[in-house]
Design a protein around this motif. Structure first.
Motif, mmCIF file in Angstrom:
data_model
loop_
_atom_site.group_PDB
_atom_site.id
_atom_site.type_symbol
_atom_site.label_atom_id
_atom_site.label_comp_id
_atom_site.label_asym_id
_atom_site.label_seq_id
_atom_site.Cartn_x
_atom_site.Cartn_y
_atom_site.Cartn_z
ATOM 1 N N PHE A 143 39.837 -23.296 2.293
ATOM 2 C CA PHE A 143 38.647 -23.648 3.042
ATOM 3 C C PHE A 143 38.402 -25.151 2.960
ATOM 4 O O PHE A 143 38.075 -25.790 3.953
ATOM 5 C CB PHE A 143 37.445 -22.844 2.503
ATOM 6 N N ALA A 144 38.585 -25.744 1.810
ATOM 7 C CA ALA A 144 38.363 -27.177 1.611
ATOM 8 C C ALA A 144 39.406 -27.992 2.390
ATOM 9 O O ALA A 144 39.078 -29.031 2.964
ATOM 10 C CB ALA A 144 38.399 -27.512 0.126
ATOM 11 N N LEU A 165 40.686 -31.461 6.965
ATOM 12 C CA LEU A 165 41.494 -31.677 8.159
ATOM 13 C C LEU A 165 40.609 -31.901 9.392
ATOM 14 O O LEU A 165 40.865 -32.807 10.189
ATOM 15 C CB LEU A 165 42.433 -30.486 8.380
ATOM 16 N N LEU A 166 39.572 -31.120 9.554
ATOM 17 C CA LEU A 166 38.645 -31.295 10.669
ATOM 18 C C LEU A 166 37.933 -32.627 10.590
ATOM 19 O O LEU A 166 37.695 -33.301 11.593
ATOM 20 C CB LEU A 166 37.614 -30.151 10.704
ATOM 21 N N LEU A 167 37.557 -33.007 9.370
ATOM 22 C CA LEU A 167 36.891 -34.287 9.181
ATOM 23 C C LEU A 167 37.826 -35.446 9.553
ATOM 24 O O LEU A 167 37.391 -36.413 10.178
ATOM 25 C CB LEU A 167 36.442 -34.428 7.720
ATOM 26 N N ALA A 168 39.089 -35.347 9.175
ATOM 27 C CA ALA A 168 40.055 -36.401 9.476
ATOM 28 C C ALA A 168 40.273 -36.508 10.984
ATOM 29 O O ALA A 168 40.346 -37.608 11.550
ATOM 30 C CB ALA A 168 41.378 -36.120 8.769
ATOM 31 N N VAL A 188 37.196 -38.258 12.502
ATOM 32 C CA VAL A 188 37.191 -39.697 12.233
ATOM 33 C C VAL A 188 38.203 -40.405 13.126
ATOM 34 O O VAL A 188 37.933 -41.484 13.674
ATOM 35 C CB VAL A 188 37.471 -39.969 10.732
ATOM 36 N N LEU A 189 39.359 -39.825 13.310
ATOM 37 C CA LEU A 189 40.380 -40.435 14.156
ATOM 38 C C LEU A 189 39.946 -40.492 15.609
ATOM 39 O O LEU A 189 40.179 -41.491 16.302
ATOM 40 C CB LEU A 189 41.700 -39.676 14.040
ATOM 41 N N THR A 190 39.325 -39.449 16.108
ATOM 42 C CA THR A 190 38.916 -39.464 17.510
ATOM 43 C C THR A 190 37.798 -40.453 17.752
ATOM 44 O O THR A 190 37.758 -41.115 18.778
ATOM 45 C CB THR A 190 38.467 -38.068 17.978
ATOM 46 N N VAL A 191 36.886 -40.598 16.808
ATOM 47 C CA VAL A 191 35.802 -41.560 16.970
ATOM 48 C C VAL A 191 36.331 -42.980 16.793
ATOM 49 O O VAL A 191 35.983 -43.890 17.532
ATOM 50 C CB VAL A 191 34.659 -41.265 15.969
#
Length: 175
Positions: free
Chosen positions: A4-5, A10-13, A16-19
């Motif tokens: 889960f972590a 992975l979603l957070l990364a 951040v990359l898309t923004v």
């Protein structure tokens, strides 16, 4: 929980990359279709080479006309004399189309000389000639206006040299 972590990280990364990689720096057209101003201005004159024209010098000097410079090595008068003599000689020399008998054609100079000497023995009244056109030697005999005039001599030479042939030739004539 470990899975889960890792999914959360992975979603957070990805977020951040898309923004962080947004295309705000690249100018695009507005939604209404108006073009964005791409104009760029910078003064580059300080980097350009400077050429200062000396206008005051040009105004003071008189403009010279183009004239031929006489050289101490001038040969045009002598060259004209040579050209005239060549022209006179060329007007005197003319050529006539005819036929001759070619007895030998090859690259061996010794063989050409041997055949020429043998032709003197066979036909002492005729003059056999050796012509050289790089890299071939030709042994020719006789000068005839018509091909049929060469036939009696051709038959006599063919007894000794079966490869002989009657060929067209240009003969020089003096006017």
């Amino acid at each position: 929980m470990n899975k889960f972590a890792s999914h959360i990280l992975l979603l957070l990364a990805v977020a951040v990359l898309t923004v962080g990689c947004s295309d705000k720096a690249i100018p695009k057209k507005d939604m209404q279709g108006d073009a964005v101003d791409f104009s760029y201005s910078d003064d580059l004159s300080k980097y350009r080479p400077k050429d200062e024209a000396k206008e005051d010098v040009l105004d003071n000097e008189a403009v010279m006309k183009n004239t031929a410079i006489k050289s101490s090595f001038e040969v045009s008068s002598r060259m004209n004399a040579v050209m005239d003599s060549i022209s006179v000689r060329n007007n005197k020399v003319a050529t006539l189309s005819g036929y001759t008998i070619m007895v030998y054609s090859g690259t061996n100079e010794v063989e050409a000389g041997r055949i020429r000497n043998r032709l003197f023995d066979i036909l002492p009244e005729m003059d056999a000639q050796i012509q050289y056109k790089l890299p071939t030697y030709f042994v020719k005999i006789g000068e005839f206006y018509q091909q049929i005039e060469a036939q009696p001599l051709y038959e006599k030479i063919r007894r000794y040299y079966p490869a002989a042939t009657v060929v067209p030739e240009q003969f020089k004539l003096e006017k």
